[in-house]
Design a protein around this motif. Structure first.
Motif, PDB file in Angstrom:
ATOM      1  N   LEU A 142       0.839  -1.186   0.000  1.00 11.47           N
ATOM      2  CA  LEU A 142       0.000   0.000   0.000  1.00 11.47           C
ATOM      3  C   LEU A 142       0.873   1.236   0.000  1.00 11.47           C
ATOM      4  CD1 LEU A 142      -2.350  -1.161   2.871  1.00 11.47           C
ATOM      5  CD2 LEU A 142      -2.856  -1.209   0.449  1.00 11.47           C
ATOM      6  N   PRO A 143       0.390   2.319  -0.576  1.00  6.18           N
ATOM      7  CA  PRO A 143       1.134   3.564  -0.465  1.00  6.18           C
ATOM      8  C   PRO A 143       1.107   4.022   0.990  1.00  6.18           C
ATOM      9  CG  PRO A 143      -1.022   3.944  -1.430  1.00  6.18           C
ATOM     10  CD  PRO A 143      -0.854   2.452  -1.289  1.00  6.18           C
ATOM     11  N   THR A 182       0.270   6.452   3.201  1.00  8.38           N
ATOM     12  CA  THR A 182      -0.540   7.659   3.236  1.00  8.38           C
ATOM     13  C   THR A 182      -1.031   7.844   4.658  1.00  8.38           C
ATOM     14  OG1 THR A 182      -2.534   6.404   2.729  1.00  8.38           O
ATOM     15  CG2 THR A 182      -1.336   7.333   0.863  1.00  8.38           C
ATOM     16  N   ASP A 229      -4.280   1.732   6.386  1.00  8.24           N
ATOM     17  CA  ASP A 229      -3.752   2.180   5.095  1.00  8.24           C
ATOM     18  C   ASP A 229      -4.609   1.660   3.943  1.00  8.24           C
ATOM     19  OD1 ASP A 229      -1.695   3.547   6.287  1.00  8.24           O
ATOM     20  OD2 ASP A 229      -0.102   2.188   5.630  1.00  8.24           O
ATOM     21  N   ALA A 230      -5.053   0.408   4.048  1.00  9.28           N
ATOM     22  CA  ALA A 230      -5.876  -0.180   2.981  1.00  9.28           C
ATOM     23  C   ALA A 230      -7.164   0.609   2.800  1.00  9.28           C
ATOM     24  CB  ALA A 230      -6.183  -1.641   3.291  1.00  9.28           C
ATOM     25  N   CYS A 265      -7.549   3.653   3.018  1.00  8.26           N
ATOM     26  CA  CYS A 265      -7.287   4.920   2.319  1.00  8.26           C
ATOM     27  C   CYS A 265      -7.385   4.746   0.801  1.00  8.26           C
ATOM     28  CB  CYS A 265      -5.914   5.462   2.701  1.00  8.26           C
ATOM     29  SG  CYS A 265      -5.856   6.067   4.392  1.00  8.26           S
ATOM     30  N   LEU A 266      -7.335   3.511   0.336  1.00  7.56           N
ATOM     31  CA  LEU A 266      -7.528   3.238  -1.086  1.00  7.56           C
ATOM     32  C   LEU A 266      -9.014   3.303  -1.399  1.00  7.56           C
ATOM     33  CD1 LEU A 266      -5.258   0.072  -1.364  1.00  7.56           C
ATOM     34  CD2 LEU A 266      -4.681   2.399  -2.092  1.00  7.56           C
ATOM     35  N   ASP A 267      -9.348   3.389  -2.681  1.00  3.92           N
ATOM     36  CA  ASP A 267     -10.767   3.256  -3.014  1.00  3.92           C
ATOM     37  C   ASP A 267     -11.167   1.803  -2.737  1.00  3.92           C
ATOM     38  OD1 ASP A 267      -9.927   1.655  -5.174  1.00  3.92           O
ATOM     39  OD2 ASP A 267     -10.300   3.198  -6.661  1.00  3.92           O
ATOM     40  N   GLY A 303      -9.637  -0.920  -4.908  1.00  6.82           N
ATOM     41  CA  GLY A 303      -8.206  -1.111  -4.633  1.00  6.82           C
ATOM     42  C   GLY A 303      -7.977  -1.909  -3.365  1.00  6.82           C
ATOM     43  N   ALA A 304      -8.723  -1.591  -2.317  1.00  4.02           N
ATOM     44  CA  ALA A 304      -8.580  -2.312  -1.050  1.00  4.02           C
ATOM     45  C   ALA A 304      -8.967  -3.777  -1.220  1.00  4.02           C
ATOM     46  CB  ALA A 304      -9.425  -1.653   0.036  1.00  4.02           C
ATOM     47  N   VAL A 339      -6.192  -5.622  -2.874  1.00  2.00           N
ATOM     48  CA  VAL A 339      -5.076  -5.839  -1.943  1.00  2.00           C
ATOM     49  C   VAL A 339      -5.394  -7.001  -1.010  1.00  2.00           C
ATOM     50  CG1 VAL A 339      -3.837  -4.849   0.037  1.00  2.00           C
ATOM     51  CG2 VAL A 339      -4.104  -3.522  -2.055  1.00  2.00           C
ATOM     52  N   TYR A 390     -13.799  -5.862   3.538  1.00  2.00           N
ATOM     53  CA  TYR A 390     -13.662  -4.414   3.358  1.00  2.00           C
ATOM     54  C   TYR A 390     -14.840  -3.666   3.995  1.00  2.00           C
ATOM     55  CZ  TYR A 390     -13.825   0.128   1.059  1.00  2.00           C
ATOM     56  OH  TYR A 390     -13.912   1.475   0.821  1.00  2.00           O
TER      57      TYR A 390
END
Length: 145
Positions: A5-6, A8, A109-110, A112-114, A117-118, A121, A138
């Motif tokens: 993950l980025p 963020t 962090d996950a 924070c993705l759309d 995306g989560a 992941v 999710y």
């Protein structure tokens, strides 16, 4: 382990222990493809059988312990693939904990993705977690954020 993950800012996710996240993850995996009534009715046996989801304990299970989990005395849903996935996921959760500092940080962090995306992941990270189970997981996390 490469960053999945980025890095963020973290989502405002309600804190849970690593064991609580691992338990949630395992529950979603067992609920996929099985009657929720059956899994929920047996959940106290799952907690006992998997050492209350202590990551280090579950990650250290050997073939003998695996066979014990598949015995009728364990009281859990005896699906070899999902039991193996639980052991493997304990190892993966330890790697994530070591890399991110905690599962809480990873899941924050996950989030924070759309959503898509989560979900990708989660499906890519955990054994026996297809996209439908990842979506359920999710949404469980999202409700707490």
């Amino acid at each position: 382990m490469e960053h999945l993950l980025p890095l963020t800012s973290h989502a405002n996710l309600a804190f849970r222990s690593d064991e609580q996240y691992f338990e949630m993850l395992t529950r979603v995996i067992f609920l996929t493809g099985f009657s929720a009534h059956v899994v929920n009715k047996r959940w106290s046996a799952f907690r006992t059988a998997f050492d209350f989801f202590a990551l280090d304990a579950v990650a250290s299970y050997d073939d003998e312990r695996f066979e014990q989990l598949l015995s009728i005395q364990s009281g859990i849903v005896r699906n070899a693939r999902k039991v193996k996935a639980t052991i493997e996921n304990a190892k993966r959760c330890i790697a994530l904990r070591n890399h991110y500092g905690s599962l809480h940080a990873f899941f924050s962090d996950a989030l924070c993705l759309d959503g898509e995306g989560a979900v990708k992941v989660f499906a890519r990270t955990f054994a026996q977690m297809g996209e439908s189970a990842a979506l359920v997981f999710y949404h469980m996390l999202e409700r707490e954020a």
